[in-house]
Scaffold this motif. Structure first.
Motif, mmCIF file in Angstrom:
data_model
loop_
_atom_site.group_PDB
_atom_site.id
_atom_site.type_symbol
_atom_site.label_atom_id
_atom_site.label_comp_id
_atom_site.label_asym_id
_atom_site.label_seq_id
_atom_site.Cartn_x
_atom_site.Cartn_y
_atom_site.Cartn_z
ATOM 1 N N ASP A 156 -11.893 -8.212 6.794
ATOM 2 C CA ASP A 156 -12.884 -8.829 7.496
ATOM 3 C C ASP A 156 -12.757 -8.393 9.003
ATOM 4 O OD1 ASP A 156 -13.067 -10.410 5.614
ATOM 5 O OD2 ASP A 156 -12.937 -12.377 6.498
ATOM 6 N N SER A 157 -11.763 -7.801 9.657
ATOM 7 C CA SER A 157 -11.789 -7.071 10.835
ATOM 8 C C SER A 157 -12.112 -5.642 10.802
ATOM 9 C CB SER A 157 -10.481 -7.355 11.590
ATOM 10 O OG SER A 157 -10.411 -8.742 11.920
ATOM 11 N N ARG A 158 -11.103 -5.067 9.911
ATOM 12 C CA ARG A 158 -11.290 -3.586 9.774
ATOM 13 C C ARG A 158 -12.391 -2.827 8.879
ATOM 14 N NH1 ARG A 158 -6.052 -0.534 8.609
ATOM 15 N NH2 ARG A 158 -7.241 1.058 9.311
ATOM 16 N N GLY A 159 -12.805 -3.673 7.951
ATOM 17 C CA GLY A 159 -13.656 -3.309 6.892
ATOM 18 C C GLY A 159 -13.045 -2.527 5.870
ATOM 19 N N ASP A 160 -11.803 -2.418 5.752
ATOM 20 C CA ASP A 160 -10.926 -1.591 4.892
ATOM 21 C C ASP A 160 -10.700 -2.654 3.664
ATOM 22 O OD1 ASP A 160 -9.472 -0.236 3.142
ATOM 23 O OD2 ASP A 160 -8.154 0.561 4.869
ATOM 24 N N VAL A 161 -11.922 -2.657 2.796
ATOM 25 C CA VAL A 161 -11.683 -3.980 1.522
ATOM 26 C C VAL A 161 -10.767 -3.343 0.540
ATOM 27 C CG1 VAL A 161 -13.100 -4.803 -0.177
ATOM 28 C CG2 VAL A 161 -14.128 -4.754 1.945
ATOM 29 N N ARG A 162 -10.702 -2.264 0.145
ATOM 30 C CA ARG A 162 -9.774 -1.636 -0.896
ATOM 31 C C ARG A 162 -8.442 -1.836 -0.281
ATOM 32 N NH1 ARG A 162 -12.521 0.686 -4.609
ATOM 33 N NH2 ARG A 162 -14.405 1.404 -4.231
ATOM 34 N N GLN A 163 -7.794 -1.664 0.780
ATOM 35 C CA GLN A 163 -6.498 -1.990 1.248
ATOM 36 C C GLN A 163 -6.489 -3.373 1.187
ATOM 37 O OE1 GLN A 163 -3.943 -0.033 1.743
ATOM 38 N NE2 GLN A 163 -2.732 -1.688 2.713
ATOM 39 N N ALA A 164 -7.445 -4.266 1.638
ATOM 40 C CA ALA A 164 -7.194 -5.751 1.462
ATOM 41 C C ALA A 164 -7.082 -6.151 -0.083
ATOM 42 C CB ALA A 164 -8.277 -6.568 1.976
ATOM 43 N N VAL A 165 -7.531 -5.362 -1.026
ATOM 44 C CA VAL A 165 -7.482 -5.644 -2.309
ATOM 45 C C VAL A 165 -5.922 -5.430 -2.787
ATOM 46 C CG1 VAL A 165 -8.172 -4.729 -4.615
ATOM 47 C CG2 VAL A 165 -9.752 -5.723 -3.095
ATOM 48 N N ARG A 166 -5.623 -4.268 -2.209
ATOM 49 C CA ARG A 166 -4.238 -3.876 -2.842
ATOM 50 C C ARG A 166 -3.320 -4.828 -2.583
ATOM 51 N NH1 ARG A 166 -6.328 1.674 -1.677
ATOM 52 N NH2 ARG A 166 -5.977 1.397 0.287
ATOM 53 N N ILE A 167 -3.247 -5.572 -1.017
ATOM 54 C CA ILE A 167 -2.313 -6.453 -0.329
ATOM 55 C C ILE A 167 -2.358 -7.609 -1.549
ATOM 56 C CG2 ILE A 167 -1.897 -7.931 1.220
ATOM 57 C CD1 ILE A 167 -2.857 -5.803 3.255
ATOM 58 N N LEU A 168 -3.659 -8.035 -1.825
ATOM 59 C CA LEU A 168 -3.580 -9.196 -2.579
ATOM 60 C C LEU A 168 -3.196 -9.087 -3.976
ATOM 61 C CD1 LEU A 168 -7.099 -10.888 -1.373
ATOM 62 C CD2 LEU A 168 -4.848 -11.461 -0.533
ATOM 63 N N ASP A 169 -3.713 -8.080 -4.640
ATOM 64 C CA ASP A 169 -3.323 -7.885 -5.894
ATOM 65 C C ASP A 169 -1.861 -7.752 -6.065
ATOM 66 O OD1 ASP A 169 -5.790 -7.901 -6.825
ATOM 67 O OD2 ASP A 169 -5.991 -5.681 -7.309
ATOM 68 N N GLY A 170 -1.013 -7.102 -5.063
ATOM 69 C CA GLY A 170 0.422 -7.195 -5.039
ATOM 70 C C GLY A 170 0.993 -8.369 -5.107
ATOM 71 N N ALA A 171 0.425 -9.288 -4.382
ATOM 72 C CA ALA A 171 0.773 -10.642 -4.169
ATOM 73 C C ALA A 171 0.623 -11.474 -5.651
ATOM 74 C CB ALA A 171 0.183 -11.382 -2.912
#
Length: 239
Positions: A156-171
């Protein structure tokens, strides 16, 4: 000196597309020219945005951005969402243009905010005015809450959706017995939203179904209500 006003001047591929989109959000055109350079000025109450057209401009490569400071984040988001529903039949949550939901952001002292990504690829970042009253920010507690907070910063801030996905998928790949079920719902629904941004409706549908299957107590159902409101918007957008 006092009473100065700063107005952002942002790029776009088409001032006509920009004007049409912002009219949906409640703006009006206060000035428009074609020559010598295409230019449009838009206003919604005290909010002013100006745009200039560039031939061959690619919105996906835009770095255009500005901050909008407001004391009523939720009210402005509701107004924008209502305009989108009236014009498009849904809130735009994927593609360009789109709008994110208000969420606490740890990179903004935990205060809420949301972003509008317009047809020019510009990020209009709506954040709470420093002088506006707000609940004291608290650090996210628990593994899932920290993952969610980090993912929000990335997407939502940086616009790096794929990195956000990696974080959530890991959790989500390594659930724990002590995970807060409401936070689990919030993570799954946010993951569905990010899937839609990435044009992955199958994953979005799966995540929404998983969120529905999370067992919640009576008080937890109430806490999870805002997340399920978001889920309903996402489900409508998927249809």
């Amino acid at each position: 000196m006092a009473n100065e006003v700063t107005v952002p001047l942002l790029p776009c591929a088409s001032i006509d597309d920009i004007a049409a989109f912002y009219e949906v959000l409640g703006f009006r055109t206060t000035y428009k020219q074609r020559k010598p350079n295409p230019y449009v000025a838009l206003q919604r109450e005290d909010l002013n945005l100006h745009f200039f057209e560039i031939a061959g401009f690619d919105p996906e490569q835009s770095y255009g951005s500005c901050l909008v400071l407001t004391s009523d984040i939720e009210g402005l988001h509701r107004a924008f969402a209502a305009g989108m529903r009236a014009a498009y039949g849904k809130v735009l949550v994927s593609g360009t243009p789109r709008m994110t939901r208000p969420r606490a952001r740890k990179n903004y002292d935990g205060l809420g905010g949301f972003s509008v990504i317009d047809p020019g690829g510009n990020w209009i970042r709506v954040v709470r005015h420093a002088s506006a009253p707000a609940e004291p920010a608290t650090a996210p507690e628990g593994r899932l809450a920290r993952a969610l907070a980090n993912a929000v910063v990335q997407a939502d801030s940086r616009g790096d959706v794929r990195q956000a996905v990696r974080i959530l998928d890991g959790a989500l790949t390594h659930p724990r017995a002590d995970d807060d079920p409401v936070t689990q719902v919030e993570v799954l629904i946010y993951r569905a939203e990010l899937a839609m941004v990435l044009h992955d409706p199958e994953t979005a549908t799966d995540m929404l179904a998983r969120a529905e299957r999370v067992v919640l107590g009576e008080d937890e159902i109430e806490r999870a209500a805002p997340a399920f409101e978001n889920a309903a918007e996402l489900a409508a957008a998927l249809r």
